[in-house]
Design an enzyme around this catalytic site. Sequence first.
Site, PDB file in Angstrom:
ATOM      1  N   GLU A 351       0.919  -1.193   0.044  1.00 52.60           N
ATOM      2  CA  GLU A 351      -0.050  -0.079  -0.119  1.00 52.60           C
ATOM      3  C   GLU A 351       0.887   1.384   0.139  1.00 52.60           C
ATOM      4  O   GLU A 351       0.458   2.279   0.559  1.00 52.60           O
ATOM      5  CB  GLU A 351      -0.925   0.096   1.316  1.00 52.60           C
TER       6      GLU A 351
HETATM    7  C1  TNX Z   1      -4.374  -3.790   5.048  1.00 57.34           C
HETATM    8  S1  TNX Z   1      -2.793  -6.018   4.653  1.00 57.34           S
HETATM    9  C2  TNX Z   1      -3.006  -3.661   5.363  1.00 57.34           C
HETATM   10  C3  TNX Z   1      -2.866  -3.052   6.805  1.00 57.34           C
HETATM   11  C4  TNX Z   1      -3.978  -2.849   7.613  1.00 57.34           C
HETATM   12  C5  TNX Z   1      -5.026  -3.850   7.252  1.00 57.34           C
HETATM   13  C6  TNX Z   1      -6.298  -3.871   7.900  1.00 57.34           C
HETATM   14  C7  TNX Z   1      -1.574  -4.929   4.455  1.00 57.34           C
HETATM   15  C8  TNX Z   1      -0.359  -5.679   4.091  1.00 57.34           C
HETATM   16  N1  TNX Z   1      -2.018  -3.811   4.660  1.00 57.34           N
HETATM   17  O1  TNX Z   1      -2.013  -2.042   6.918  1.00 57.34           O
HETATM   18  O2  TNX Z   1      -3.679  -2.979   9.133  1.00 57.34           O
HETATM   19  O3  TNX Z   1      -5.242  -3.665   5.737  1.00 57.34           O
HETATM   20  O4  TNX Z   1      -7.182  -4.893   7.562  1.00 57.34           O
END
Ligand code: TNX
Length: 542
Positions: A351
Amino acid sequence: MRNKITHSPKVGFVLFSFAVLISCHPSRNEGNTMESIIPQPQRVASTGNKFLITESTGIAIEPGSEELRSIANYLANKLRPSTGYNLSVSPRANQTAAGTILITTSGADALLGEEGYELTITEDQVKLAAPQAAGLFRGIQTIRQLLPPAVERNAQQKHVDWHLPTGTIRDYPNYPWRGMMLDVSRHFFSVEEVKRLLDLMAYYKLNVFHWSLTNDQGWRIEIKSWPKLTSYGGSTQVGGGKGGFYTQEDYKEVVRYAQERYITVVPEIDMPGHTNAALASYPELNCSEQTIKLNPGNEVKRKVPGLYTGIEVGFSTLCTSKEITYEFVDDVMGELAAMTPGPYIHIGGDESHATRKEDYIPFVKRVQEIVVRHGKKVVGWDEIATSALVPDAMAQVWADPKNGKLAIAQGGKVIMSPARKAYLDMSYDSTTKLGLHWAAYIEVDSAYAWEPTTYAQGIKRENIYGIESALWSETIQTRADIDYMVFPRLPGYAEIGWSATADGKPGSRNWEEYKGRLASHGPRFKAMGINFYQSKLVPWKE
Ligand code: TNX
Protein backbone atom coordinates in the site's frame (compact mmCIF):
# COMPACT_ATOMS: atom_id res chain seq x y z
CA MET A 1 -7.26 -41.87 6.33
CA ARG A 2 -7.50 -43.58 9.62
CA ASN A 3 -7.74 -47.25 10.27
CA LYS A 4 -9.31 -48.00 13.57
CA ILE A 5 -7.73 -51.17 14.84
CA THR A 6 -10.21 -53.38 16.63
CA HIS A 7 -8.95 -54.71 19.89
CA SER A 8 -8.58 -58.27 21.08
CA PRO A 9 -10.91 -59.90 23.69
CA LYS A 10 -8.14 -59.68 26.30
CA VAL A 11 -7.73 -55.98 25.64
CA GLY A 12 -11.49 -55.62 25.80
CA PHE A 13 -11.52 -57.20 29.24
CA VAL A 14 -8.85 -54.81 30.48
CA LEU A 15 -10.86 -51.94 29.11
CA PHE A 16 -14.00 -53.25 30.81
CA SER A 17 -12.24 -53.59 34.17
CA PHE A 18 -10.84 -50.11 33.72
CA ALA A 19 -14.30 -48.73 33.04
CA VAL A 20 -15.60 -50.39 36.20
CA LEU A 21 -12.68 -49.00 38.12
CA ILE A 22 -13.17 -45.43 37.02
CA SER A 23 -16.94 -45.53 37.45
CA CYS A 24 -16.43 -46.31 41.16
CA HIS A 25 -15.41 -42.78 41.97
CA PRO A 26 -16.42 -39.55 40.36
CA SER A 27 -14.06 -38.77 37.55
CA ARG A 28 -13.87 -36.44 34.65
CA ASN A 29 -12.12 -37.86 31.65
CA GLU A 30 -14.11 -36.45 28.78
CA GLY A 31 -12.53 -35.28 25.59
CA ASN A 32 -9.46 -37.41 25.36
CA THR A 33 -9.68 -39.42 22.21
CA MET A 34 -7.37 -39.59 19.24
CA GLU A 35 -10.15 -38.26 17.05
CA SER A 36 -10.20 -34.61 18.06
CA ILE A 37 -6.64 -33.43 17.51
CA ILE A 38 -6.16 -30.12 15.71
CA PRO A 39 -4.36 -29.91 13.35
CA GLN A 40 -5.45 -33.36 12.27
CA PRO A 41 -2.51 -35.77 12.19
CA GLN A 42 -1.58 -37.45 8.94
CA ARG A 43 -2.28 -40.94 10.30
CA VAL A 44 -4.08 -42.13 13.42
CA ALA A 45 -4.78 -45.70 14.56
CA SER A 46 -6.40 -45.96 17.96
CA THR A 47 -6.47 -49.20 19.90
CA GLY A 48 -9.09 -48.34 22.48
CA ASN A 49 -7.18 -48.63 25.75
CA LYS A 50 -5.61 -46.21 28.17
CA PHE A 51 -2.28 -45.18 29.55
CA LEU A 52 -2.67 -43.59 32.95
CA ILE A 53 -0.37 -40.80 34.09
CA THR A 54 0.19 -40.93 37.84
CA GLU A 55 2.57 -39.20 40.19
CA SER A 56 5.04 -42.02 39.67
CA THR A 57 5.08 -41.77 35.88
CA GLY A 58 8.58 -40.91 34.74
CA ILE A 59 9.69 -38.99 31.70
CA ALA A 60 12.69 -40.73 30.18
CA ILE A 61 15.09 -39.25 27.67
CA GLU A 62 18.21 -40.60 26.07
CA PRO A 63 21.31 -39.42 27.91
CA GLY A 64 23.49 -36.58 26.78
CA SER A 65 21.17 -34.07 25.16
CA GLU A 66 20.41 -30.76 26.82
CA GLU A 67 17.84 -30.00 24.14
CA LEU A 68 15.90 -33.18 24.86
CA ARG A 69 16.02 -32.42 28.53
CA SER A 70 14.50 -29.00 28.04
CA ILE A 71 11.74 -30.45 25.84
CA ALA A 72 11.00 -33.05 28.51
CA ASN A 73 10.99 -30.32 31.16
CA TYR A 74 8.52 -28.34 29.06
CA LEU A 75 6.15 -31.32 29.19
CA ALA A 76 6.66 -31.84 32.92
CA ASN A 77 6.02 -28.13 33.54
CA LYS A 78 2.86 -28.17 31.46
CA LEU A 79 1.50 -31.11 33.44
CA ARG A 80 2.48 -29.87 36.90
CA PRO A 81 -0.13 -27.20 37.83
CA SER A 82 -3.27 -29.18 36.96
CA THR A 83 -2.16 -32.71 37.88
CA GLY A 84 -0.16 -31.63 40.90
CA TYR A 85 2.45 -34.22 39.87
CA ASN A 86 6.10 -33.40 39.83
CA LEU A 87 7.08 -35.84 37.09
CA SER A 88 10.76 -36.67 37.11
CA VAL A 89 12.81 -36.26 33.96
CA SER A 90 15.69 -38.69 33.79
CA PRO A 91 18.17 -39.76 31.18
CA ARG A 92 17.83 -43.47 30.99
CA ALA A 93 19.74 -46.01 28.97
CA ASN A 94 17.03 -48.62 29.53
CA GLN A 95 14.33 -47.18 27.36
CA THR A 96 11.66 -49.79 27.82
CA ALA A 97 10.64 -49.38 31.45
CA ALA A 98 6.91 -49.58 32.09
CA GLY A 99 5.05 -46.49 33.30
CA THR A 100 7.28 -44.09 31.40
CA ILE A 101 6.88 -41.46 28.78
CA LEU A 102 9.90 -41.94 26.58
CA ILE A 103 11.07 -39.03 24.47
CA THR A 104 13.72 -39.95 21.96
CA THR A 105 15.38 -39.20 18.65
CA SER A 106 17.19 -42.49 18.39
CA GLY A 107 15.89 -44.89 15.80
CA ALA A 108 13.28 -42.40 14.58
CA ASP A 109 12.27 -42.52 10.94
CA ALA A 110 14.25 -39.83 9.09
CA LEU A 111 11.43 -39.54 6.56
CA LEU A 112 9.39 -37.73 9.21
CA GLY A 113 11.54 -34.69 8.47
CA GLU A 114 12.26 -31.66 10.58
CA GLU A 115 8.95 -31.44 12.43
CA GLY A 116 7.43 -34.90 12.07
CA TYR A 117 7.03 -37.36 14.93
CA GLU A 118 5.64 -40.73 15.79
CA LEU A 119 3.68 -41.35 18.95
CA THR A 120 3.03 -44.87 20.20
CA ILE A 121 0.87 -45.28 23.26
CA THR A 122 0.26 -48.63 24.90
CA GLU A 123 -1.15 -49.36 28.34
CA ASP A 124 2.44 -49.61 29.61
CA GLN A 125 4.32 -46.89 27.88
CA VAL A 126 4.22 -43.75 25.82
CA LYS A 127 6.91 -43.44 23.20
CA LEU A 128 7.42 -40.19 21.36
CA ALA A 129 10.05 -40.48 18.64
CA ALA A 130 11.20 -37.92 16.11
CA PRO A 131 14.34 -37.48 14.05
CA GLN A 132 14.65 -33.83 15.13
CA ALA A 133 13.97 -32.03 18.38
CA ALA A 134 11.33 -29.81 16.75
CA GLY A 135 9.31 -32.93 15.94
CA LEU A 136 9.40 -33.97 19.59
CA PHE A 137 8.09 -30.55 20.56
CA ARG A 138 5.23 -30.83 18.07
CA GLY A 139 4.48 -34.32 19.35
CA ILE A 140 4.21 -33.01 22.90
CA GLN A 141 1.40 -30.73 21.74
CA THR A 142 -0.40 -33.85 20.54
CA ILE A 143 0.10 -35.49 23.95
CA ARG A 144 -1.41 -32.40 25.61
CA GLN A 145 -4.44 -32.60 23.34
CA LEU A 146 -4.88 -36.29 24.14
CA LEU A 147 -5.23 -35.52 27.84
CA PRO A 148 -8.48 -34.24 29.37
CA PRO A 149 -9.03 -30.49 28.80
CA ALA A 150 -8.64 -29.88 32.55
CA VAL A 151 -4.91 -30.54 32.11
CA GLU A 152 -4.63 -26.98 30.79
CA ARG A 153 -5.92 -25.42 34.02
CA ASN A 154 -3.56 -23.49 36.21
CA ALA A 155 -4.77 -24.88 39.52
CA GLN A 156 -4.70 -28.45 40.71
CA GLN A 157 -7.69 -30.53 39.55
CA LYS A 158 -8.99 -33.27 41.80
CA HIS A 159 -10.85 -36.37 40.55
CA VAL A 160 -9.52 -36.32 37.03
CA ASP A 161 -8.08 -39.47 35.49
CA TRP A 162 -5.06 -38.30 33.58
CA HIS A 163 -5.16 -40.91 30.91
CA LEU A 164 -4.09 -40.98 27.30
CA PRO A 165 -5.88 -43.10 24.71
CA THR A 166 -3.75 -45.88 23.25
CA GLY A 167 -2.79 -46.18 19.61
CA THR A 168 -0.28 -44.77 17.18
CA ILE A 169 0.03 -41.46 15.42
CA ARG A 170 2.38 -40.73 12.56
CA ASP A 171 2.47 -37.08 11.76
CA TYR A 172 4.31 -34.34 9.86
CA PRO A 173 3.38 -30.97 8.38
CA ASN A 174 2.19 -30.27 4.88
CA TYR A 175 3.80 -26.79 4.63
CA PRO A 176 7.10 -25.62 6.11
CA TRP A 177 5.72 -22.13 6.97
CA ARG A 178 2.69 -21.99 9.25
CA GLY A 179 2.56 -18.46 10.51
CA MET A 180 0.66 -15.89 12.39
CA MET A 181 1.24 -12.14 12.21
CA LEU A 182 0.65 -9.66 15.01
CA ASP A 183 0.56 -5.90 14.39
CA VAL A 184 1.97 -4.14 17.46
CA SER A 185 2.07 -0.70 15.85
CA ARG A 186 -1.58 0.29 15.75
CA HIS A 187 -1.84 -0.82 19.36
CA PHE A 188 1.14 -1.89 21.39
CA PHE A 189 1.25 -5.24 23.18
CA SER A 190 3.62 -6.15 25.98
CA VAL A 191 6.26 -8.87 25.98
CA GLU A 192 4.00 -10.90 28.26
CA GLU A 193 1.07 -10.61 25.84
CA VAL A 194 3.29 -11.66 22.95
CA LYS A 195 4.60 -14.65 24.91
CA ARG A 196 1.09 -15.81 25.67
CA LEU A 197 0.28 -15.71 21.98
CA LEU A 198 3.40 -17.76 21.25
CA ASP A 199 2.16 -20.35 23.75
CA LEU A 200 -1.19 -20.58 21.99
CA MET A 201 0.47 -20.78 18.58
CA ALA A 202 2.68 -23.61 19.82
CA TYR A 203 -0.37 -25.57 20.99
CA TYR A 204 -1.55 -25.67 17.36
CA LYS A 205 1.92 -26.44 15.95
CA LEU A 206 2.47 -23.08 14.24
CA ASN A 207 6.11 -22.30 13.57
CA VAL A 208 6.40 -18.69 12.33
CA PHE A 209 5.69 -15.55 14.32
CA HIS A 210 5.57 -12.59 11.93
CA TRP A 211 6.02 -9.54 14.11
CA SER A 212 4.81 -6.36 12.41
CA LEU A 213 6.91 -3.85 14.35
CA THR A 214 6.49 -0.55 12.55
CA ASN A 215 3.71 1.37 10.89
CA ASP A 216 2.33 4.89 10.57
CA GLN A 217 1.05 4.89 14.14
CA GLY A 218 4.15 3.72 15.96
CA TRP A 219 7.73 2.45 15.70
CA ARG A 220 8.04 -0.35 18.27
CA ILE A 221 11.59 -1.68 18.10
CA GLU A 222 14.61 0.05 19.61
CA ILE A 223 17.23 0.98 17.00
CA LYS A 224 20.23 2.29 18.89
CA SER A 225 21.61 4.33 15.99
CA TRP A 226 18.27 6.11 15.46
CA PRO A 227 16.93 6.52 19.02
CA LYS A 228 14.07 8.92 18.25
CA LEU A 229 12.28 6.17 16.31
CA THR A 230 11.11 4.77 19.61
CA SER A 231 11.47 7.66 22.07
CA TYR A 232 9.26 9.83 19.86
CA GLY A 233 7.94 7.55 17.09
CA GLY A 234 6.84 4.93 19.58
CA SER A 235 5.14 7.30 21.97
CA THR A 236 1.55 6.93 20.81
CA GLN A 237 -0.88 4.60 19.03
CA VAL A 238 -4.33 4.52 17.43
CA GLY A 239 -6.70 6.63 19.47
CA GLY A 240 -3.84 8.61 21.06
CA GLY A 241 -2.90 6.20 23.85
CA LYS A 242 0.65 6.05 25.12
CA GLY A 243 2.01 3.42 22.75
CA GLY A 244 5.25 1.76 23.74
CA PHE A 245 8.21 -0.10 22.29
CA TYR A 246 10.45 -3.11 22.83
CA THR A 247 14.04 -2.62 23.89
CA GLN A 248 16.51 -4.84 22.09
CA GLU A 249 16.67 -6.92 25.27
CA ASP A 250 12.87 -7.37 25.12
CA TYR A 251 13.15 -8.42 21.50
CA LYS A 252 15.84 -10.99 22.28
CA GLU A 253 13.75 -12.35 25.13
CA VAL A 254 10.79 -12.91 22.79
CA VAL A 255 13.08 -14.53 20.22
CA ARG A 256 14.44 -16.85 22.90
CA TYR A 257 10.95 -17.73 24.10
CA ALA A 258 9.87 -18.44 20.54
CA GLN A 259 12.95 -20.58 19.92
CA GLU A 260 12.07 -22.73 22.92
CA ARG A 261 8.80 -23.38 21.13
CA TYR A 262 10.45 -24.00 17.76
CA ILE A 263 8.88 -20.85 16.38
CA THR A 264 10.86 -18.60 14.03
CA VAL A 265 10.47 -14.87 14.58
CA VAL A 266 10.17 -12.91 11.33
CA PRO A 267 10.36 -9.17 12.09
CA GLU A 268 8.73 -6.72 9.69
CA ILE A 269 9.85 -3.17 9.01
CA ASP A 270 7.24 -1.84 6.60
CA MET A 271 8.64 0.40 3.81
CA PRO A 272 8.48 2.70 1.91
CA GLY A 273 4.86 3.40 2.90
CA HIS A 274 3.37 2.92 6.37
CA THR A 275 6.30 4.94 7.70
CA ASN A 276 4.72 8.00 9.29
CA ALA A 277 6.19 7.24 12.72
CA ALA A 278 9.73 7.24 11.27
CA LEU A 279 9.06 10.31 9.12
CA ALA A 280 7.77 12.20 12.14
CA SER A 281 10.84 11.22 14.18
CA TYR A 282 13.49 12.13 11.58
CA PRO A 283 12.68 15.07 9.27
CA GLU A 284 15.56 14.16 6.94
CA LEU A 285 13.72 11.03 5.80
CA ASN A 286 11.04 13.19 4.17
CA CYS A 287 11.26 14.67 0.72
CA SER A 288 10.56 18.39 0.72
CA GLU A 289 7.05 19.56 1.34
CA GLN A 290 4.48 16.84 0.80
CA THR A 291 0.77 16.82 0.47
CA ILE A 292 -0.46 14.49 3.15
CA LYS A 293 -3.76 13.03 2.14
CA LEU A 294 -5.57 11.45 5.04
CA ASN A 295 -8.83 10.98 3.19
CA PRO A 296 -10.65 12.89 0.44
CA GLY A 297 -11.23 16.46 1.49
CA ASN A 298 -8.77 16.17 4.35
CA GLU A 299 -5.42 17.15 2.91
CA VAL A 300 -2.63 18.95 4.63
CA LYS A 301 0.62 20.31 3.25
CA ARG A 302 3.56 20.05 5.58
CA LYS A 303 7.24 19.38 5.62
CA VAL A 304 7.43 17.03 8.54
CA PRO A 305 4.38 15.10 9.57
CA GLY A 306 3.24 14.89 13.15
CA LEU A 307 2.55 11.65 14.95
CA TYR A 308 -0.50 9.87 13.58
CA THR A 309 -3.20 8.15 15.62
CA GLY A 310 -5.91 7.50 13.02
CA ILE A 311 -6.43 4.36 10.94
CA GLU A 312 -6.11 5.52 7.34
CA VAL A 313 -3.48 3.81 5.19
CA GLY A 314 -1.38 4.73 2.17
CA PHE A 315 -0.43 8.37 2.85
CA SER A 316 3.21 8.14 3.96
CA THR A 317 6.45 7.39 2.14
CA LEU A 318 10.15 7.45 2.82
CA CYS A 319 11.98 9.75 0.41
CA THR A 320 13.34 7.19 -2.03
CA SER A 321 15.63 9.65 -3.84
CA LYS A 322 17.73 10.58 -0.79
CA GLU A 323 20.88 8.67 0.15
CA ILE A 324 20.13 9.14 3.84
CA THR A 325 17.08 6.91 3.39
CA TYR A 326 19.31 3.99 2.44
CA GLU A 327 21.72 4.71 5.29
CA PHE A 328 18.69 4.56 7.57
CA VAL A 329 17.48 1.27 6.08
CA ASP A 330 20.98 -0.17 6.32
CA ASP A 331 21.31 0.75 10.01
CA VAL A 332 17.87 -0.59 10.87
CA MET A 333 18.39 -3.86 9.00
CA GLY A 334 21.87 -4.25 10.47
CA GLU A 335 20.67 -3.96 14.06
CA LEU A 336 17.64 -6.12 13.39
CA ALA A 337 19.58 -8.85 11.60
CA ALA A 338 22.12 -8.97 14.42
CA MET A 339 19.46 -9.94 16.95
CA THR A 340 17.37 -12.16 14.67
CA PRO A 341 18.58 -15.75 14.46
CA GLY A 342 15.84 -16.71 11.98
CA PRO A 343 16.67 -16.52 8.27
CA TYR A 344 14.04 -13.94 7.24
CA ILE A 345 13.34 -10.23 7.42
CA HIS A 346 10.02 -8.89 6.14
CA ILE A 347 10.29 -5.56 4.31
CA GLY A 348 6.57 -4.78 4.03
CA GLY A 349 6.15 -2.96 0.73
CA ASP A 350 2.34 -2.84 0.81
CA GLU A 351 0.00 0.00 0.00
CA SER A 352 2.70 2.52 -0.87
CA HIS A 353 0.15 4.76 -2.57
CA ALA A 354 2.19 7.87 -1.80
CA THR A 355 5.27 6.50 -3.59
CA ARG A 356 5.44 6.83 -7.36
CA LYS A 357 5.75 3.49 -9.12
CA GLU A 358 9.01 4.55 -10.76
CA ASP A 359 10.40 5.26 -7.28
CA TYR A 360 8.91 2.18 -5.61
CA ILE A 361 10.51 -0.35 -7.95
CA PRO A 362 14.18 0.66 -7.49
CA PHE A 363 13.61 1.29 -3.78
CA VAL A 364 12.34 -2.24 -3.18
CA LYS A 365 15.21 -3.65 -5.20
CA ARG A 366 17.80 -1.76 -3.17
CA VAL A 367 16.22 -2.62 0.17
CA GLN A 368 16.27 -6.31 -0.72
CA GLU A 369 19.98 -6.05 -1.49
CA ILE A 370 20.57 -4.46 1.89
CA VAL A 371 18.73 -7.31 3.64
CA VAL A 372 20.74 -9.89 1.73
CA ARG A 373 23.95 -8.09 2.63
CA HIS A 374 23.01 -8.50 6.28
CA GLY A 375 22.69 -12.23 5.72
CA LYS A 376 18.92 -12.54 5.63
CA LYS A 377 16.31 -13.67 3.16
CA VAL A 378 13.57 -11.33 2.04
CA VAL A 379 9.83 -11.62 2.59
CA GLY A 380 7.45 -8.86 1.57
CA TRP A 381 3.80 -8.21 0.86
CA ASP A 382 2.71 -9.21 -2.63
CA GLU A 383 3.39 -5.76 -4.13
CA ILE A 384 7.17 -6.30 -3.87
CA ALA A 385 6.91 -8.72 -6.80
CA THR A 386 6.30 -5.71 -9.09
CA SER A 387 10.01 -5.05 -8.51
CA ALA A 388 12.87 -7.38 -9.43
CA LEU A 389 13.20 -9.93 -6.64
CA VAL A 390 16.46 -11.22 -5.23
CA PRO A 391 16.84 -15.01 -5.28
CA ASP A 392 14.88 -16.71 -2.45
CA ALA A 393 12.62 -13.69 -1.89
CA MET A 394 9.05 -14.63 -1.01
CA ALA A 395 5.87 -12.67 -1.63
CA GLN A 396 3.04 -12.81 0.86
CA VAL A 397 -0.21 -12.82 -1.10
CA TRP A 398 -2.75 -10.74 0.79
CA ALA A 399 -4.51 -8.69 -1.87
CA ASP A 400 -3.56 -9.45 -5.43
CA PRO A 401 -2.79 -12.97 -6.62
CA LYS A 402 -1.44 -11.42 -9.85
CA ASN A 403 1.50 -10.17 -7.78
CA GLY A 404 1.92 -13.69 -6.42
CA LYS A 405 2.19 -14.91 -9.98
CA LEU A 406 4.81 -12.26 -10.73
CA ALA A 407 6.86 -13.65 -7.84
CA ILE A 408 6.44 -17.18 -9.15
CA ALA A 409 7.46 -16.08 -12.65
CA GLN A 410 10.67 -14.76 -11.08
CA GLY A 411 11.34 -18.12 -9.47
CA GLY A 412 10.07 -17.20 -6.02
CA LYS A 413 7.59 -18.81 -3.69
CA VAL A 414 4.54 -17.33 -2.04
CA ILE A 415 2.96 -17.38 1.36
CA MET A 416 -0.81 -17.41 1.24
CA SER A 417 -2.57 -14.85 3.46
CA PRO A 418 -5.59 -13.79 1.43
CA ALA A 419 -7.37 -11.06 3.38
CA ARG A 420 -10.80 -12.46 2.49
CA LYS A 421 -9.96 -15.73 4.26
CA ALA A 422 -6.97 -15.30 6.53
CA TYR A 423 -7.28 -11.87 8.14
CA LEU A 424 -7.90 -12.23 11.84
CA ASP A 425 -8.91 -8.58 12.08
CA MET A 426 -11.96 -9.17 9.89
CA SER A 427 -15.16 -9.30 11.95
CA TYR A 428 -17.01 -12.62 12.12
CA ASP A 429 -20.29 -11.01 11.07
CA SER A 430 -22.04 -7.64 11.16
CA THR A 431 -22.71 -7.96 14.90
CA THR A 432 -19.04 -8.39 15.89
CA LYS A 433 -17.99 -5.37 17.91
CA LEU A 434 -14.29 -5.66 17.09
CA GLY A 435 -12.57 -5.68 13.75
CA LEU A 436 -12.92 -4.28 10.26
CA HIS A 437 -14.74 -5.77 7.29
CA TRP A 438 -13.27 -4.19 4.18
CA ALA A 439 -12.19 -7.60 2.85
CA ALA A 440 -15.02 -9.78 4.16
CA TYR A 441 -16.83 -11.00 7.19
CA ILE A 442 -15.02 -14.20 8.11
CA GLU A 443 -17.05 -16.66 10.13
CA VAL A 444 -15.28 -19.70 11.53
CA ASP A 445 -16.43 -21.95 8.66
CA SER A 446 -15.23 -19.51 6.02
CA ALA A 447 -11.85 -19.18 7.76
CA TYR A 448 -11.44 -22.96 7.60
CA ALA A 449 -13.04 -24.08 4.35
CA TRP A 450 -10.63 -22.75 1.76
CA GLU A 451 -7.71 -24.32 0.05
CA PRO A 452 -4.48 -22.42 -0.65
CA THR A 453 -3.72 -24.51 -3.73
CA THR A 454 -6.96 -23.59 -5.49
CA TYR A 455 -7.45 -20.09 -4.09
CA ALA A 456 -5.99 -18.38 -7.14
CA GLN A 457 -5.41 -19.66 -10.62
CA GLY A 458 -1.75 -20.10 -11.39
CA ILE A 459 -0.66 -20.48 -7.76
CA LYS A 460 -0.05 -24.17 -7.23
CA ARG A 461 1.10 -26.43 -4.45
CA GLU A 462 4.72 -26.30 -5.55
CA ASN A 463 4.67 -22.48 -5.52
CA ILE A 464 3.36 -22.20 -1.97
CA TYR A 465 5.77 -22.16 0.94
CA GLY A 466 3.08 -21.88 3.55
CA ILE A 467 0.14 -20.05 4.97
CA GLU A 468 -0.20 -17.26 7.48
CA SER A 469 -3.07 -15.50 9.22
CA ALA A 470 -2.72 -11.85 10.23
CA LEU A 471 -4.04 -9.85 13.14
CA TRP A 472 -3.96 -6.14 12.37
CA SER A 473 -4.64 -4.16 15.49
CA GLU A 474 -6.48 -0.97 14.53
CA THR A 475 -9.44 -2.08 16.68
CA ILE A 476 -7.60 -4.52 18.96
CA GLN A 477 -6.50 -3.08 22.29
CA THR A 478 -6.35 -5.77 24.93
CA ARG A 479 -5.40 -9.36 25.45
CA ALA A 480 -9.12 -10.20 25.57
CA ASP A 481 -9.55 -8.54 22.17
CA ILE A 482 -6.70 -10.59 20.72
CA ASP A 483 -8.25 -13.78 22.10
CA TYR A 484 -11.64 -12.99 20.66
CA MET A 485 -10.43 -12.42 17.11
CA VAL A 486 -7.82 -15.19 17.11
CA PHE A 487 -10.02 -17.90 18.63
CA PRO A 488 -11.58 -20.02 17.34
CA ARG A 489 -10.19 -19.21 13.89
CA LEU A 490 -6.50 -19.91 14.54
CA PRO A 491 -6.81 -23.71 14.93
CA GLY A 492 -8.41 -23.81 11.46
CA TYR A 493 -5.51 -21.93 9.89
CA ALA A 494 -3.12 -24.22 11.72
CA GLU A 495 -4.88 -27.20 10.19
CA ILE A 496 -4.77 -25.75 6.68
CA GLY A 497 -1.02 -25.36 7.09
CA TRP A 498 -0.28 -28.67 8.75
CA SER A 499 -2.74 -31.28 7.50
CA ALA A 500 -3.09 -32.51 3.98
CA THR A 501 -6.75 -32.72 2.99
CA ALA A 502 -8.47 -36.03 3.68
CA ASP A 503 -7.95 -37.48 0.21
CA GLY A 504 -4.74 -35.60 -0.41
CA LYS A 505 -6.54 -33.47 -2.98
CA PRO A 506 -7.27 -29.79 -2.72
CA GLY A 507 -10.77 -28.59 -2.06
CA SER A 508 -11.97 -31.37 0.18
CA ARG A 509 -11.59 -29.76 3.59
CA ASN A 510 -14.71 -30.82 5.41
CA TRP A 511 -16.26 -28.25 7.73
CA GLU A 512 -18.94 -30.66 8.97
CA GLU A 513 -16.26 -33.02 10.24
CA TYR A 514 -13.97 -30.28 11.49
CA LYS A 515 -16.59 -28.44 13.52
CA GLY A 516 -17.02 -31.47 15.77
CA ARG A 517 -13.32 -31.49 16.55
CA LEU A 518 -13.30 -27.74 17.05
CA ALA A 519 -16.26 -28.07 19.42
CA SER A 520 -14.23 -30.39 21.61
CA HIS A 521 -11.57 -27.68 21.91
CA GLY A 522 -14.06 -25.32 23.57
CA PRO A 523 -13.33 -26.80 27.02
CA ARG A 524 -9.60 -26.48 26.26
CA PHE A 525 -9.99 -22.79 25.38
CA LYS A 526 -11.87 -22.34 28.66
CA ALA A 527 -9.24 -24.21 30.64
CA MET A 528 -6.60 -21.90 29.14
CA GLY A 529 -8.65 -18.82 29.95
CA ILE A 530 -9.10 -17.83 26.30
CA ASN A 531 -11.85 -15.28 25.65
CA PHE A 532 -13.01 -16.98 22.44
CA TYR A 533 -15.89 -16.16 20.12
CA GLN A 534 -18.56 -18.79 20.74
CA SER A 535 -19.77 -19.04 17.16
CA LYS A 536 -23.24 -20.50 16.75
CA LEU A 537 -21.94 -22.56 13.87
CA VAL A 538 -20.00 -24.76 16.27
CA PRO A 539 -21.74 -27.32 18.53
CA TRP A 540 -19.56 -26.42 21.52
CA LYS A 541 -19.02 -29.11 24.12
CA GLU A 542 -19.37 -28.23 27.77
C1 TNX B 1 -4.27 -3.67 4.97
S1 TNX B 1 -2.64 -6.06 4.75
C2 TNX B 1 -2.98 -3.48 5.43
C3 TNX B 1 -2.77 -3.13 6.84
C4 TNX B 1 -4.06 -2.87 7.55
C5 TNX B 1 -5.06 -3.91 7.17
C6 TNX B 1 -6.35 -3.81 7.92
C7 TNX B 1 -1.60 -5.09 4.44
C8 TNX B 1 -0.41 -5.65 3.87
N1 TNX B 1 -1.86 -3.80 4.70
O1 TNX B 1 -1.90 -2.03 6.94
O2 TNX B 1 -3.82 -2.89 8.91
O3 TNX B 1 -5.32 -3.83 5.80
O4 TNX B 1 -7.17 -4.91 7.70
